[in-house]
Write an enzyme that holds these catalytic residues in place. Structure first.
Site, PDB file in Angstrom:
ATOM      1  N   ARG A  23       0.829  -1.211   0.000  1.00  0.00           N
ATOM      2  CA  ARG A  23       0.000   0.000   0.000  1.00  0.00           C
ATOM      3  C   ARG A  23       0.868   1.267   0.000  1.00  0.00           C
ATOM      4  O   ARG A  23       0.519   2.277   0.614  1.00  0.00           O
ATOM      5  CB  ARG A  23      -0.970   0.013   1.179  1.00  0.00           C
ATOM      6  CG  ARG A  23      -1.796  -1.256   1.307  1.00  0.00           C
ATOM      7  CD  ARG A  23      -2.849  -1.388   0.230  1.00  0.00           C
ATOM      8  NE  ARG A  23      -3.922  -0.458   0.375  1.00  0.00           N
ATOM      9  CZ  ARG A  23      -5.065  -0.700   1.035  1.00  0.00           C
ATOM     10  NH1 ARG A  23      -5.259  -1.855   1.582  1.00  0.00           N
ATOM     11  NH2 ARG A  23      -5.996   0.205   1.106  1.00  0.00           N
ATOM     12  N   ARG A  27      -2.822   7.313   1.060  1.00  0.00           N
ATOM     13  CA  ARG A  27      -3.153   8.510   1.830  1.00  0.00           C
ATOM     14  C   ARG A  27      -2.061   9.102   2.716  1.00  0.00           C
ATOM     15  O   ARG A  27      -2.126  10.262   3.078  1.00  0.00           O
ATOM     16  CB  ARG A  27      -4.393   8.251   2.692  1.00  0.00           C
ATOM     17  CG  ARG A  27      -5.657   8.265   1.875  1.00  0.00           C
ATOM     18  CD  ARG A  27      -6.741   7.577   2.626  1.00  0.00           C
ATOM     19  NE  ARG A  27      -6.249   6.254   3.032  1.00  0.00           N
ATOM     20  CZ  ARG A  27      -6.965   5.394   3.745  1.00  0.00           C
ATOM     21  NH1 ARG A  27      -8.149   5.729   4.169  1.00  0.00           N
ATOM     22  NH2 ARG A  27      -6.476   4.215   4.044  1.00  0.00           N
ATOM     23  N   ASP A  72      -7.188  -1.469  -7.100  1.00  0.00           N
ATOM     24  CA  ASP A  72      -7.668  -2.047  -5.847  1.00  0.00           C
ATOM     25  C   ASP A  72      -8.126  -3.472  -6.104  1.00  0.00           C
ATOM     26  O   ASP A  72      -8.516  -3.814  -7.225  1.00  0.00           O
ATOM     27  CB  ASP A  72      -8.825  -1.225  -5.272  1.00  0.00           C
ATOM     28  CG  ASP A  72      -9.088  -1.624  -3.823  1.00  0.00           C
ATOM     29  OD1 ASP A  72      -8.388  -1.141  -2.937  1.00  0.00           O
ATOM     30  OD2 ASP A  72      -9.978  -2.461  -3.597  1.00  0.00           O
ATOM     31  N   TYR A 149     -15.761 -10.344  -0.157  1.00  0.00           N
ATOM     32  CA  TYR A 149     -16.446  -9.058  -0.361  1.00  0.00           C
ATOM     33  C   TYR A 149     -17.752  -9.242  -1.130  1.00  0.00           C
ATOM     34  O   TYR A 149     -18.726  -8.537  -0.892  1.00  0.00           O
ATOM     35  CB  TYR A 149     -15.541  -8.079  -1.119  1.00  0.00           C
ATOM     36  CG  TYR A 149     -14.494  -7.448  -0.230  1.00  0.00           C
ATOM     37  CD1 TYR A 149     -14.834  -6.405   0.627  1.00  0.00           C
ATOM     38  CD2 TYR A 149     -13.180  -7.885  -0.224  1.00  0.00           C
ATOM     39  CE1 TYR A 149     -13.893  -5.819   1.456  1.00  0.00           C
ATOM     40  CE2 TYR A 149     -12.230  -7.310   0.598  1.00  0.00           C
ATOM     41  CZ  TYR A 149     -12.596  -6.274   1.443  1.00  0.00           C
ATOM     42  OH  TYR A 149     -11.661  -5.704   2.258  1.00  0.00           O
TER      43      TYR A 149
END
Ligand code: CP3
Length: 341
Positions: A23, A27, A72, A149
Site C-alpha cells: 500500500r 493517503r 484495488d 467481499y
C-alpha cells in the site's frame, strides 16, 4: 540494468536488499492526497495517466525497488457487474452482494470492459516512466478474499455470512469461486501481457477459516489459478495472506516463488516450516513506522539479519502501511534497508 527484486527471486546475489511497501501509494503521501482532492478513488484507478502517476509517486519519494500498479482488489468486481463504492472511513462497499445461486449463475463477466483496457494502458504508461532498475508488480486479490467481499458486501471482523454461505450452500460457493477465479485470471493475464514483471496475490482474509476448511474450500481454487497463470506466463508470483502462521504446512505446496508473511511470524522459523522452498517477503509491523528512528532501525535490522539466513529476502511490511505514517519514517526505512551490510 539489474533489477534487485527480480534478481533475489532468481536466486542471484544482490548488492542491496530490495524493499517495497504494501500500500505504498496512498493517503500517507501528501502528493497522493493532493490528487485525491481533485479526483475520487475510482477515477484515479481507472484513468491510466493518473493511475500511473500515483503508482510512481512512492518510487520517486521513497526510492523503493518496485512499483505496484495503482488499483484495488475490488476493481475486478466491476467487470462482473457489481456496484462498488469506496466509502471514506469505511472501506469498500459492494451494493448488490450475492445471496443466492441465481445471483451467481447470472454473473456474466464482461471481458471487453473499460477496466481491462485502462489496466493495460496503465501498465504501459508506468513502464515508459519507471527507472530501469525498478520492477513493476501487478496484482489481484486471491479468489477467496474477493469472494468474501462479494458475499459479505463489505469488510468484516469475522465474515459470518461468508462462512454460513460456504457451509450451507457449498455448490453455489464453489460456482462463485470458479467465476471469480476466471475473472482474476483475465486481470492477471492483462497485466502480464501489458508488461508487469511480478504478480502478487492478496489473500487478506484467507486466515479467517480453519486450516482444514482452507484446504478444502480455498486451496484448490488458489492452486488452480496459480497453475493456470504459470502455464501461460513465466512471471514469478508472490502470495500474501494475513495471519498465515497456522497455514504454512498447506501453503508450502503453492507453486509460487515468494511467500509474503506478516509480523506475527518469525522470518527464519517461517522459512523452516516452509522447508526453505520460498523467497520470503516481509515482515515489519506497520505500527513500527509510527515510532522513532532508533526503533525503526532496530526492528528493521533484526529482520534483515534473519533475512540473510533464508533462501532469499525481499523487505516489506507485514501488511499495508498505515495512513498516519510520517513519510520521513517510510523513507528512513528504505534507507536503512539499502544501507544494510
Ligand atoms: O499497494 C499499493 O500502493 C497499490 C494499490 C492498492 C490499493 N489497495 C489502493 C487503495 C492495493 C494493492 C490494494 C489492495 C487491497 N485493497 C487489499 C489487500 C491488501 C490489504 O491491505 O490487505 C484490500 C483488502 C483492499 C480493500 C480496500 N480498499 C480497503 C479495505 C480500503 C479502505 C481502507 C484503506 O486502507 O484505505 C480500500 C481503499 C483503497 N485502496 C485506498 C487505496 C489507496 C484508499 C482510497 C482513498 O484514497 O480513499
Amino acid at each position: 540494468m539489474e533489477k534487485s527484486l527480480l534478481n533475489v527471486i532468481k536466486g542471484k546475489e544482490v548488492k542491496r536488499i530490495p524493499v517495497w511497501i504494501m500500500r505504498q501509494a496512498g493517503r500517507y503521501l501528501p502528493a497522493y492526497q493532493k490528487l485525491r482532492k481533485k479526483y475520487d478513488f475510482l477515477t484515479l484507478c481507472q484513468t491510466p495517466e493518473l493511475a500511473a502517476e500515483v503508482t510512481l509517486q512512492p518510487v520517486e519519494i521513497l526510492d523503493v525497488d518496485a512499483a505496484i500498479l495503482f488499483s484495488d482488489i475490488l476493481i475486478p468486481c466491476l467487470s462482473l457487474g457489481f456496484q462498488v463504492q469506496f466509502v471514506e472511513g469505511k472501506g469498500p462497499v459492494v451494493h448488490n452482494p450475492v445471496t443466492s445461486v441465481e445471483d451467481i449463475r447470472n454473473l456474466n463477466p464482461d471481458y471487453s470492459s473499460r477496466e481491462l483496457e485502462s489496466l493495460s494502458q496503465t501498465v504501459k504508461f508506468i513502464n515508459q516512466q519507471l527507472p530501469p532498475e525498478k520492477a513493476l508488480i501487478g496484482f489481484t486479490a486471491a479468489p477467496f478474499s474477493l469472494a468474501c467481499y462479494l458475499i459479505e458486501g463489505a469488510s468484516s471482523k469475522n465474515f459470518l455470512q461468508v462462512k454460513s454461505f460456504l457451509y450451507d450452500h457449498t455448490p453455489s460457493y464453489r460456482l462463485l469461486m470458479e467465476k471469480v477465479s476466471e475473472i482474476l485470471f483475465v486481470y492477471l493475464k492483462t497485466q502480464a501481457e501489458a508488461g508487469a514483471e511480478v504478480l502478487q496475490l492478496f489473500d487478506t482474509w484467507g486466515g479467517i477459516l480453519s486450516p482444514s476448511d482452507f484446504e478444502k474450500y480455498v486451496f484448490p481454487f488458489l492452486n488452480k489459478l496459480i497453475r493456470e497463470v504459470k502455464k501461460e506466463y513465466s512471471l514469478p508470483l508472490i502470495y500474501f495472506m494475513k495471519g498465515s502462521g497456522g497455514f504454512l504446512s498447506i501453503l508450502k505446496h503453492l507453486p509460487v516463488e515468494v511467500m509474503s508473511i506478516d509480523w506475527t511470524l518469525d522470518l527464519e522459523r517461517a522459512s523452516e516450516s516452509l522447508e526453505d522452498r520460498f523467497v520470503l517477503q516481509g515482515n515489519l509491523d506497520p505500527a513500527v513506522l509510527l515510532s522513532r528512528r532508533e526503533i525503526i532501525r532496530e526492528k528493521t535490522t533484526e529482520i534483515l539479519q534473519k533475512g540473510k539466513k533464508v533462501k532469499g529476502h525481499i523487505f516489506n511490511l507485514g501488511h499495508g502501511i498505515l495512513p498516519s505514517t510520517p513519510v520521513a519514517h517510510a523513507r528512513y526505512l528504505v534507507e536503512t534497508v539499502h544501507n544494510f551490510g
